[in-house]
Design a protein around this motif. Structure first.
Motif, short mmCIF file in Angstrom:
data_model
loop_
_atom_site.label_atom_id
_atom_site.label_comp_id
_atom_site.label_asym_id
_atom_site.label_seq_id
_atom_site.Cartn_x
_atom_site.Cartn_y
_atom_site.Cartn_z
N VAL A 39 62.54 -13.79 8.71
CA VAL A 39 62.00 -14.03 7.37
C VAL A 39 61.19 -15.32 7.33
N ALA A 40 61.71 -16.35 8.02
CA ALA A 40 61.00 -17.64 8.07
C ALA A 40 59.65 -17.52 8.76
N THR A 41 59.51 -16.51 9.62
CA THR A 41 58.23 -16.27 10.29
C THR A 41 57.33 -15.37 9.48
N LEU A 42 57.92 -14.34 8.86
CA LEU A 42 57.14 -13.36 8.11
C LEU A 42 56.53 -13.94 6.83
N VAL A 43 57.31 -14.70 6.09
CA VAL A 43 56.86 -15.17 4.78
C VAL A 43 55.55 -15.97 4.85
N PRO A 44 55.47 -17.02 5.70
CA PRO A 44 54.19 -17.74 5.77
C PRO A 44 53.06 -16.86 6.31
N GLY A 45 53.39 -15.92 7.21
CA GLY A 45 52.36 -15.03 7.72
C GLY A 45 51.76 -14.16 6.64
N VAL A 46 52.62 -13.59 5.80
CA VAL A 46 52.15 -12.76 4.70
C VAL A 46 51.34 -13.58 3.70
N ILE A 47 51.82 -14.79 3.42
CA ILE A 47 51.14 -15.65 2.44
C ILE A 47 49.71 -15.96 2.89
N VAL A 48 49.54 -16.35 4.15
CA VAL A 48 48.20 -16.74 4.60
C VAL A 48 47.28 -15.53 4.74
N LEU A 49 47.85 -14.34 4.97
CA LEU A 49 47.01 -13.14 5.04
C LEU A 49 46.58 -12.68 3.65
N VAL A 50 47.50 -12.79 2.68
CA VAL A 50 47.17 -12.38 1.31
C VAL A 50 46.27 -13.41 0.64
N TRP A 51 46.34 -14.65 1.08
CA TRP A 51 45.56 -15.74 0.50
C TRP A 51 44.61 -16.30 1.56
N PRO A 52 43.58 -15.55 1.92
CA PRO A 52 42.68 -15.98 3.00
C PRO A 52 41.81 -17.19 2.64
N GLU A 53 41.72 -17.51 1.36
CA GLU A 53 40.89 -18.63 0.92
C GLU A 53 41.63 -19.96 0.95
N THR A 54 42.83 -19.95 1.52
CA THR A 54 43.62 -21.18 1.55
C THR A 54 42.87 -22.30 2.27
N THR A 55 43.07 -23.51 1.81
CA THR A 55 42.44 -24.67 2.44
C THR A 55 43.20 -25.05 3.70
N LEU A 56 42.59 -25.87 4.51
CA LEU A 56 43.23 -26.32 5.75
C LEU A 56 44.50 -27.09 5.43
N HIS A 57 44.49 -27.87 4.34
CA HIS A 57 45.67 -28.65 3.96
C HIS A 57 46.84 -27.72 3.65
N VAL A 58 46.60 -26.69 2.86
CA VAL A 58 47.66 -25.74 2.51
C VAL A 58 48.15 -25.00 3.75
N LEU A 59 47.21 -24.60 4.61
CA LEU A 59 47.58 -23.90 5.84
C LEU A 59 48.47 -24.78 6.72
#
Length: 213
Positions: A39-59
């Motif tokens: 879950v700790a691996t999946l959650v950030p993966g899903v977030i960054v895929l669903v939110w492709p416009e994320t800034t480098l800081h957020v990433l």
């Protein structure tokens, strides 16, 4: 990525844990702990895929938190090792994840190249250690699945290191894809171990493969 060697599912339950060390040992052996790592691996993966416009800081924050949480999970998993000599590689790997997480959260290092380097090295090293352990441990439960997960982590590390992204958007897609793939494989390991325990009628105390993320 790490592996915990364990007794067969039919070995029977162990006594209830008493002190902190026994509690950590029981956690490190449980399939729920492997699932927590997934879950700790999946959650950030899903977030960054669903939110492709994320800034480098957020990433960097998301990846840093993923590495820190995974490091803590792997530290607990170290206590599930049978032999004291088997705990050192797992402990070093846990420290590597934590240090990498701290580096990702540091502002001076929030560049695409630095983030790619940190994540690539962590995946490559953890994959190689897991692969070595899986190949050396003939009695490892679900050995083929763990080897597959280790190879996936090695490939992920090589890809991130060999093909550094030129933008935060490209890096987001790349890291998000690998995080989701690694998380799904780790979840499969956890569910496979749970199924084995259920078939054997064991609910406590059996040792299974630790996290593979």
């Amino acid at each position: 990525m790490s592996v915990t060697r364990g007794t067969a599912p039919g070995a029977g339950p162990e006594p209830l844990p008493g002190g902190p060390a026994e509690i950590l040992e029981a956690l490190g052996r449980s399939w729920q702990w492997i699932l927590a790592s997934a879950v700790a691996t999946l959650v950030p993966g899903v977030i960054v895929l669903v939110w492709p416009e994320t800034t480098l800081h957020v990433l960097a924050v998301l990846v840093g938190l993923y590495l820190l949480v995974t490091g803590v999970i792997r530290f607990v998993g170290v206590f599930g090792r049978e032999e004291q000599g088997e705990r050192l590689p797992g402990l070093l790997l846990a420290v590597l994840f934590v240090l990498a997480g701290v580096l990702c959260l540091r502002n001076p290092l929030q560049t695409v190249a630095a983030l790619s380097l940190i994540v690539g090295v962590v995946w490559l090293v953890s994959g190689m250690l897991t692969l070595f352990t899986a190949l050396a441990s003939r009695d490892l439960p679900h050995r083929a699945v763990v080897i597959g997960a280790a190879l996936l982590a090695v490939v992920a590390g090589i890809v991130v290191l060999a093909l550094p992204a030129e933008s935060a958007r490209a890096l987001t897609r790349l890291l998000g894809l690998w995080l989701v793939l690694l998380g799904l494989v780790e979840a499969a390991v956890a569910l496979a171990w749970r199924s084995a325990l259920t078939r054997a009628g064991v609910t406590r105390g059996a040792r299974g493969p630790a996290g593979t993320g």
